[in-house]
Scaffold this motif. Structure first.
Motif, PDB file in Angstrom:
ATOM      1  N   GLN B  34       0.591  -1.391   0.003  1.00  0.00           N
ATOM      2  CA  GLN B  34      -0.032  -0.252  -0.007  1.00  0.00           C
ATOM      3  C   GLN B  34       0.783   1.468  -0.060  1.00  0.00           C
ATOM      4  O   GLN B  34       1.599   1.222   0.695  1.00  0.00           O
ATOM      5  CB  GLN B  34      -0.504   0.275   1.298  1.00  0.00           C
ATOM      6  N   LEU B  35       1.009   2.380  -0.614  1.00  0.00           N
ATOM      7  CA  LEU B  35       1.549   2.837  -1.539  1.00  0.00           C
ATOM      8  C   LEU B  35       1.296   4.267  -1.410  1.00  0.00           C
ATOM      9  O   LEU B  35       0.090   4.112  -1.978  1.00  0.00           O
ATOM     10  CB  LEU B  35       2.336   2.670  -2.348  1.00  0.00           C
ATOM     11  N   SER B  36       1.693   5.488  -0.595  1.00  0.00           N
ATOM     12  CA  SER B  36       1.331   7.114  -0.517  1.00  0.00           C
ATOM     13  C   SER B  36       1.928   7.994  -1.557  1.00  0.00           C
ATOM     14  O   SER B  36       2.958   7.348  -1.368  1.00  0.00           O
ATOM     15  CB  SER B  36       0.754   7.315   0.779  1.00  0.00           C
ATOM     16  N   GLY B  37       1.664   9.015  -2.511  1.00  0.00           N
ATOM     17  CA  GLY B  37       2.288   9.479  -3.043  1.00  0.00           C
ATOM     18  C   GLY B  37       1.770   9.760  -4.293  1.00  0.00           C
ATOM     19  O   GLY B  37       1.227   8.804  -5.378  1.00  0.00           O
ATOM     20  N   GLU B  38       2.812   9.950  -5.050  1.00  0.00           N
ATOM     21  CA  GLU B  38       2.634   9.573  -6.922  1.00  0.00           C
ATOM     22  C   GLU B  38       4.178   9.054  -7.508  1.00  0.00           C
ATOM     23  O   GLU B  38       4.951   9.530  -6.772  1.00  0.00           O
ATOM     24  CB  GLU B  38       2.912  11.382  -7.655  1.00  0.00           C
ATOM     25  N   ARG B  40       6.053   6.088  -8.112  1.00  0.00           N
ATOM     26  CA  ARG B  40       5.836   5.599  -7.164  1.00  0.00           C
ATOM     27  C   ARG B  40       6.175   4.063  -7.173  1.00  0.00           C
ATOM     28  O   ARG B  40       6.107   4.082  -8.459  1.00  0.00           O
ATOM     29  CB  ARG B  40       5.371   5.115  -5.640  1.00  0.00           C
ATOM     30  N   GLY B 160      -2.432   4.913  -3.997  1.00  0.00           N
ATOM     31  CA  GLY B 160      -3.763   5.151  -3.605  1.00  0.00           C
ATOM     32  C   GLY B 160      -4.689   4.862  -3.117  1.00  0.00           C
ATOM     33  O   GLY B 160      -4.500   3.307  -2.263  1.00  0.00           O
TER      34      GLY B 160
END
Lengths: 173, 274
Positions: B34-38, B40, B160
């Motif tokens: 599970q990743l956040s940001g842009e 990646r 996201g």
């Protein structure tokens, strides 16, 4: 949102002036002093969920907003519950909600019903949730259950044990 | 469904050639799910090894790993490197949503005796093709056994908010359909997955889930479940961590000329603390 701290910058104070004396709900978040070799200010999120775990208000998110290429967003997901409940559906930054991280201290946030980012709460049971995650550190999530509305002023306090100090919720009828 | 499921799977691994001769576990392990940001990237390890997830047996072949992007478009793996015991590669996440990183094969295999010798198709290292099957497998032979088999290995990562586009079943082989999204798993919550065999509920499919870190405990502590009429299983996790999931299915509703149908499904899923 009104944010008051002794050591706080003037920009936040100007916001406070605009909304003076109208707070229905205030939240005080304490970030503890930690005796660690490598300290980074924690990412902190403050939000309210209803009794079916649905987020009704996303009140505050403090993260590393100044990094190049929005690199600071990379760790937003470390506030796991916030990320899951609401964060991952949002476009960052958010006016009046997101801000820079803070070091140790106590921070007061004030909100007015129906005035962004505070939604108009229907009568019912809710919980205020405050989650902190720190780089090379830990994570802590505090829940403060409350009922809206209240007949008289009430303050509910939850004490954190690692990444958060006292979280105080004050409700005015 | 019969209990004697292990033998054909072992043979299956042999004829498919891409795995070891024994029924070793193979897995594709994401560093994060599970990743956040842009914009990646996620690193993956892939290997054949019974120790979850310690690459100490065989690197296997993972050059055929596919990527389904959140909008259903095909993506690709980058920087594939094969070491002695494992492969590593990266996937770039430019779009928001869920990516599926997988390998899948469907086909027929056959075993028979010819002049007293054991024969099989596809042979070691050979891929099934309908033409190859028609050319190599006799219509009649001693001890002729034809199986319709499928094997799928996958894992999921989300940038996201998760979505389901990359998770649409193809209707071929043994597949997972999310009831609980595979990138939305938490230690204190039950998870439900639905399994399909060739698009139909895989009733009786047998699932085993093992949390990582077997090396630091004395028992495998596996979770087992059998799919109900709807093909669904509901799992209660053994705490947070990355899990090796293996599902096996077998019946006799095979496409002709096969008489047995087998499906194998493997996934690595990450369960987060609450």
């Amino acid at each position: 949102m009104k944010l008051v701290n002794n050591a706080l910058a003037a920009t936040a104070l100007s916001v406070a002036v605009m909304q003076a004396n109208a707070a229905d709900l205030s939240v005080s978040v304490e970030i503890p002093e930690l005796d660690v070799a490598e300290y980074h200010k924690p990412y902190v999120a403050v939000w309210i969920e209803d009794d079916s775990n649905k987020v009704v208000s996303n009140l505050a998110v403090w993260y590393d907003i100044d990094m190049r290429n929005a690199e600071g967003e990379k760790w937003l997901k470390d506030m796991r519950q916030w990320w899951r409940r609401i964060g991952r559906t949002l476009e960052m930054p958010i006016d009046g909600v997101t801000g820079a991280t803070y070091g140790p201290g106590s921070y007061d946030l004030e909100f007015t019903m129906g005035k962004a980012p505070m939604s108009d709460l229907q009568p019912g049971d809710y919980r205020l949730r405050v989650e902190a995650a720190r780089e090379v550190g830990g994570r802590e999530l505090l829940n403060v259950p409350f009922t809206w509305p209240q007949q008289q002023d009430i303050t509910i306090t939850e004490q954190g044990s690692s990444e958060l100090g006292a979280v105080k919720l004050t409700i005015k009828p | 469904m019969k209990k004697t499921i292990l033998k054909p799977l072992i043979l299956g691994a042999m004829v498919l050639g891409s795995l070891s001769a024994e029924a070793h576990r193979a897995w594709i392990l994401p560093q994060e799910t599970q990743l956040s940001g842009e914009d990646r990237w996620v690193g993956f390890e892939a290997a054949v090894s019974n120790d979850i997830f310690v690459a100490n047996y065989h690197a296997g072949f993972f050059g055929n790993v596919e990527v389904a992007q959140p909008d259903g478009e095909k993506g690709s793996i980058e920087n594939l490197h094969t070491g002695k015991y494992r492969n590593v590669f990266d996937v770039q996440l430019e779009k928001e949503g869920t990516y599926k990183v997988f390998t899948a094969s469907n086909g027929m295999r056959a075993m028979w005796q010819e002049d007293g010798k054991r024969r099989m198709y596809p042979g070691r290292g050979e891929q099934y093709t309908p033409e190859g099957f028609a050319k190599n497998v006799p219509e009649k032979a001693d001890n002729l056994r034809v199986m319709q088999s499928s094997r799928r290995m996958e894992t999921f990562v989300t940038l996201g908010a998760p979505n389901d586009t990359a998770l649409q079943p193809t209707g071929q082989g043994l597949e997972l359909v999310p009831v609980t999204h595979p990138n939305d798993l938490y230690a204190g919550e039950k998870a439900t997955f639905k399994f399909l065999i060739d698009g139909e509920p895989a009733e009786g499919a047998e699932l085993t889930a093992i949390r990582e870190g077997t090396r630091y405990r004395n028992q495998q502590n596996e979770i087992t479940a059998v799919a109900n009429k709807k093909g669904e299983v509901t799992l209660t996790w053994n705490g947070a961590g990355r899990y090796f999931i293996e599902v096996e299915y077998k019946d006799d509703k095979a496409k002709k000329p096969a008489t047995e149908r087998t499906g194998a499904y493997i996934a690595v899923l990450e369960v987060l603390p609450d």
